[in-house]
Design an enzyme around this catalytic site. Structure first.
Site, PDB file in Angstrom:
ATOM      1  CE  LYS A  52      -0.313  -0.093   5.049  1.00 44.64           C
ATOM      2  NZ  LYS A  52      -1.139  -0.566   6.180  1.00 44.64           N
ATOM      3  CE1 TYR A  55      11.919  32.493   3.767  1.00 47.84           C
ATOM      4  CE2 TYR A  55      12.258  30.126   3.455  1.00 47.84           C
ATOM      5  CZ  TYR A  55      11.915  31.370   2.949  1.00 47.84           C
ATOM      6  OH  TYR A  55      11.568  31.491   1.628  1.00 47.84           O
TER       7      TYR A  55
HETATM    8  C1  LIG Z   1      -0.436  -1.625   6.760  1.00 45.35           C
HETATM    9  C2  LIG Z   1      -1.044  -2.874   7.225  1.00 45.35           C
HETATM   10  C3  LIG Z   1      -0.249  -4.005   7.455  1.00 45.35           C
HETATM   11  C4  LIG Z   1       1.264  -3.982   7.382  1.00 45.35           C
HETATM   12  O1  LIG Z   1       1.784  -3.432   8.575  1.00 45.35           O
HETATM   13  P1  LIG Z   1       3.364  -3.441   8.823  1.00 45.35           P
HETATM   14  O2  LIG Z   1       3.493  -3.020  10.237  1.00 45.35           O
HETATM   15  O3  LIG Z   1       3.947  -2.469   7.871  1.00 45.35           O
HETATM   16  O4  LIG Z   1       3.832  -4.828   8.570  1.00 45.35           O
HETATM   17  C5  LIG Z   1      -0.873  -5.185   7.777  1.00 45.35           C
HETATM   18  N1  LIG Z   1      -2.225  -5.243   7.881  1.00 45.35           N
HETATM   19  C6  LIG Z   1      -3.014  -4.179   7.685  1.00 45.35           C
HETATM   20  C7  LIG Z   1      -4.489  -4.330   7.819  1.00 45.35           C
HETATM   21  C8  LIG Z   1      -2.459  -2.957   7.359  1.00 45.35           C
HETATM   22  O5  LIG Z   1      -3.248  -1.898   7.167  1.00 45.35           O
END
Ligand SMILES: *Cc1c(COP(=O)(O)O)cnc(C)c1O
Length: 381
Positions: free
Chosen positions: A35, A260
């Site tokens: 993702k 800045y």
């Molecule tokens: C993002 C996510 C994961 C992966 O989590 P990590 O800590 O990066 O391994 C697993 N399950 C769900 C439902 C997620 O949203």
């Protein structure tokens, strides 16, 4: 190309996939979580490096993310964890994606779409995180919907851990028991699935995956450290190196202001360098007067405010540093490393966010066996 880019080591990614899948018990496989463009690393290139004998599926959150992989010809099965709107569920089912079902509303949508075409789902149960998943009190409604459904195929039932990163917290055990309890209720109603999955990166590295269960891991594939404190959990290697170059060096006398808000003043004759990178590239402004970068294998402090497009660093203690030198914002240079965890610690966030924030203005350069094999840039023409 502007000399600011992120290098991604595809060999290191493949080694990480191997390390993580080697941690899984017999019969278990990995769902690689890609993702958010593989946490900023680039989902398409990494998906192509996921071997089908070790990786069962690729998971995204949005339909668009899964469609990008599908359009790129990625052959592994795709899980869209959602939530999705009804029109997107229909499109996803049409493309053969598996739909994550995070609650009764989404289940009702999947049941409606399944009247027209077969729909594969992974049903999510809320075992205590209080965010997504069918809760214990919603279970009777879910059972009713499933009993009335046609064309709905429950491939898996899953849940998500809230605090697996903390080995001293028994909340993970309590979630596991709650999940078992809900699975038993579903079984009593004649509903089960061939697969179950619970573990994220932290749970995988802590060895909490049960034989035959799948695991959903993201961060460890990118070399992030999910277990806190890392303790004796095995680690994977960082695969991303975010680099830029010195484009200008100024000799400033004692008492000179930098940047800045004039938040930094030199306290000695100083060599201040300018880097062509800023918060628009995802180098967080909280690094102002706080961050450290690597030059010639040594640490140089960020001085003054991080601007949208520029960062200033103090090179006074690195004699010989010159215009054109490579500067590492994140990753290894010689024997020094700036990890995503280090940056996260300095600015009060987690490594996940440090990775995700590297913006689309930063080209991703992919290396394989040391050679550049692909460059992904939003300025591709
Ligand atoms: C993002 C996510 C994961 C992966 O989590 P990590 O800590 O990066 O391994 C697993 N399950 C769900 C439902 C997620 O949203």
């Amino acid at each position: 190309m502007r000399p600011t880019w992120a290098e991604i080591d595809l060999d290191a990614f493949a080694r990480n996939v191997h390390t993580v899948t080697s941690r899984l018990p017999a019969g278990s496989k990995l769902i690689a979580v890609l993702k958010a463009d593989a946490y900023g690393h680039g989902a398409v290139e990494l998906a192509r490096r996921c071997p089908g004998d070790r990786v069962a599926m690729l998971a995204t959150v949005t339909f668009e993310e899964a469609a990008e992989l599908h359009d790129a010809g990625v052959a592994l099965p795709l899980l869209v964890m959602g939530p999705m709107q009804e029109a997107q569920v229909a499109l996803a089912a049409e493309r053969g994606f598996t739909i994550g079902i995070p609650g009764p509303e989404e289940l009702a949508i999947a049941v409606r779409v399944a009247l027209e075409r077969d729909v594969k789902i992974h049903l999510k149960l809320d075992s205590g995180m209080g965010r997504m998943g069918v809760t214990a009190s919603e279970l009777p409604r879910a059972i009713e919907l499933i009993h009335a459904a046609r064309g709905l195929k429950i491939e898996a039932i899953y849940t998500h851990f809230a605090n697996a990163s903390d080995p001293s917290d028994d909340f993970t055990d309590r979630q596991t028991s709650a999940f078992e309890q809900m699975l038993a209720e579903l079984r009593a109603a004649g509903i089960d699935a061939p697969l179950h999955h619970m573990a994220n990166s932290a749970a995988v590295m802590r060895g909490l995956v049960r034989p035959g269960d799948y695991a959903r891991a993201g961060l460890v594939l990118y070399g992030g450290q999910p277990v806190d404190p890392a303790g004796d959990a095995p680690q994977t290697e960082p695969i991303l190196r975010w680099r830029t170059e010195i484009v200008r060096i100024k000799e400033l006398p004692t008492g000179s202001a930098v940047g800045y808000g004039t938040t930094f003043h030199t306290t000695r004759p100083s060599r201040i360098a300018t880097l062509p990178v800023g918060y628009a590239d995802g180098y967080n402004r909280l690094n102002s007067n706080r961050g450290e970068v690597l030059v010639r294998g040594r640490r140089a402090p960020v001085v003054g405010r991080v601007s949208m497009d520029l960062v200033t660093i103090d090179l006074t203690d690195i004699p010989g540093a010159a215009v054109g030198d490579e500067v590492i914002l994140l990753g290894r240079q010689d024997r020094e490393v700036v990890s995503a965890e280090e940056i996260a610690g300095r600015i009060g966030t987690i490594s996940y966010e440090v990775f995700c924030n590297i913006s689309a203005r930063v080209p991703r350069v992919y290396r394989d066996g040391g050679k550049v094999v692909a460059i992904r840039s939003r300025f591709d023409r």
